[in-house]
Design an enzyme around this catalytic site. Structure first.
Site, mmCIF file in Angstrom:
data_model
loop_
_atom_site.group_PDB
_atom_site.id
_atom_site.type_symbol
_atom_site.label_atom_id
_atom_site.label_comp_id
_atom_site.label_asym_id
_atom_site.label_seq_id
_atom_site.Cartn_x
_atom_site.Cartn_y
_atom_site.Cartn_z
ATOM 1 N N HIS A 326 -26.184 82.004 -30.202
ATOM 2 C CA HIS A 326 -26.892 81.488 -29.027
ATOM 3 C C HIS A 326 -26.758 82.399 -27.823
ATOM 4 O O HIS A 326 -25.957 83.341 -27.795
ATOM 5 C CB HIS A 326 -26.393 80.080 -28.692
ATOM 6 C CG HIS A 326 -24.930 80.009 -28.322
ATOM 7 N ND1 HIS A 326 -24.485 80.013 -27.032
ATOM 8 C CD2 HIS A 326 -23.819 79.906 -29.096
ATOM 9 C CE1 HIS A 326 -23.169 79.903 -27.010
ATOM 10 N NE2 HIS A 326 -22.742 79.847 -28.254
ATOM 11 N N CYS A 345 -18.568 79.601 -32.527
ATOM 12 C CA CYS A 345 -19.944 80.098 -32.535
ATOM 13 C C CYS A 345 -19.994 81.494 -31.920
ATOM 14 O O CYS A 345 -19.011 81.976 -31.366
ATOM 15 C CB CYS A 345 -20.857 79.145 -31.773
ATOM 16 S SG CYS A 345 -21.081 77.551 -32.620
#
Length: 442
Positions: A326, A345
């Site tokens: 992201h 992440c």
């Protein structure tokens, strides 16, 4: 561990304490280093090292960067060559330890520079024709920069604490590191790679977009901290979400959000995080007992926008660990040298370049359309048309180019030698008002 290896064991605790601050000034440091070089070039007197000065040698980190992907079957021969070279180095006694009494940089004259020259010659960073004088000339400057580039360090040509620690890892330890990572490379490449794929090399903290065995993009990344490591992944991109909602995992709610709400009841409202019950109804934060024994059984969902934990973009792919890639609203984190700060992440610098590459074969999604949708702040999922692999790997030593060997710190302590591992996660577990942005928004 051998007696010899034990004698040169390196503590990385001190290294990590200062490295984050150093990383934030990498670009400025490089500019200052070049200014110093220019001043020396133009100086009327350059001391007794004048006959060993070459501006081109000092300005160039020759042959380190390559468009060959780190994860490629073609690198087996390069890794085998590297292992053979390091076996020869070890058989010949390794390299000397460099223990200077002064800060070694361009223009310095000290007996330890001769030892530094020997060290850099043995590892192939300095041509043997450069000689063994006590002068830190432009040839040594270029060799130090090349060494720094191969080890993921700021290429400033200054032999400071961080470069010295890496320099004094013994040759036999580096050989073992190569052998361990060669096996990892073999295991990772047991299945064929896709024609287009994304690689996250976790210890190097960067992302490569690869097409037809050539690197199309290489971006810096923020990966998992020691206590919340990024997992290994082998998957395929399923969709891109522009202006994503962010839903907090249960573990984050319990470990991070509830304690923050206990300290600051306005935290959710300030960060556009809504509470949603099982029927899809919004629940007012003030109606929740934040000091109850258990966290509320509610969805914590953040609206799209600039402060969203994923900012403009989320890249989805199937994963047992529910991880993803992201964007981030805190771009300054990419300036750090040690980019191990996420909750597992991966945040990608210049992620819009990456999604343009991902979507180039998906009809209707050129860069202009992507930017228009992002500007609208409307949550928009996009199914990806073609097959794009996603591979998160843990490779701390590799060679993507003949006789150019790259090394990185063993951040998760997987290589079997403590001196290659960072010993602590100083500062990364301390939460004061906010958490890293794939955990909570800033």
């Amino acid at each position: 561990m051998s007696k010899k290896t034990g004698m040169v064991a390196v503590s990385r605790r001190a290294l990590l304490r200062g490295v984050a601050a150093a990383g934030a000034t990498v670009l400025a440091g490089q500019a200052m280093a070049q200014t110093a070089i220019d001043e020396l070039i133009n100086a009327p007197r350059r001391g007794n090292w004048d006959d060993q000065f070459d501006a081109k040698a000092s300005r160039t980190v020759a042959g380190v960067v390559s468009n060959n992907p780190m994860l490629s079957p073609n690198n087996f021969i390069n890794m085998q060559q590297a292992i053979t070279d390091y076996q020869t180095i070890v058989a010949n006694g390794g390299w000397p330890q460099v223990n200077p009494s002064i800060k070694l940089r361009l223009g310095a004259v000290d007996p330890s520079v001769q030892v530094l020259r020997q060290r850099l010659m043995i590892s192939g960073d300095l041509p043997r024709s450069a000689g063994l004088s006590n002068s830190f000339d432009s040839y040594v400057d270029g060799a130090v920069k090349r060494f720094q580039s191969r080890h993921g360090l700021p290429e400033d040509g200054v032999l400071g604490e961080f470069s010295l620690k890496a320099l004094n890892i013994s040759a036999d330890v580096r050989l073992n590191q190569l052998n361990v990572n060669f096996q990892r490379l073999q295991d990772t490449l047991a299945k064929p790679l896709e024609a287009r794929y994304i690689v996250v090399n976790i210890p190097a903290a960067y992302v490569e977009a690869v097409e037809n065995d050539q690197v199309a993009l290489r971006n810096s990344a923020i990966v998992g901290r020691i206590s919340r490591p990024s997992p290994l992944v082998s998957s395929k991109v399923s969709d891109i979400i522009l202006n994503p909602y962010w839903t907090a995992p249960r573990s984050i709610v319990e470990k991070d959000i509830v304690p923050l709400m206990q300290k600051d009841p306005t935290y959710l409202a300030r960060n556009s995080i809504r509470l949603i019950d099982g029927n899809g109804n919004e629940v007012a934060p003030e109606s929740v007992d934040w000091f109850a024994p258990k966290a509320p059984n509610l969805m914590f969902r953040q609206d799209p926008g600039k402060i969203n934990a994923m900012s403009s973009t989320k890249i989805n792919f199937p994963s047992p660990d529910a991880v993803y890639m992201h964007d981030t609203p805190t771009q300054g984190l990419f300036n750090k040298l040690m980019r191990f700060e996420s909750s597992g992440c991966v945040r990608v610098q210049n992620v819009r370049d990456l999604i343009v590459w991902v979507l180039k074969n998906t009809p209707g999604w050129n860069r202009q359309q992507i930017e228009r949708v992002i500007a609208s702040r409307v949550n928009t999922p996009i199914q990806v048309s073609d097959e794009i692999g996603v591979h998160w790997v843990y490779i701390t030593a590799w060679s993507a180019k003949d006789r150019v060997v790259q090394f990185r710190d063993d951040i998760y302590e997987k290589d079997g030698d403590q001196q290659l591992a960072l010993q602590t996660n100083i500062g990364q577990e301390q939460i004061s008002g906010s958490v890293e942005d794939d955990i909570l928004p800033q």
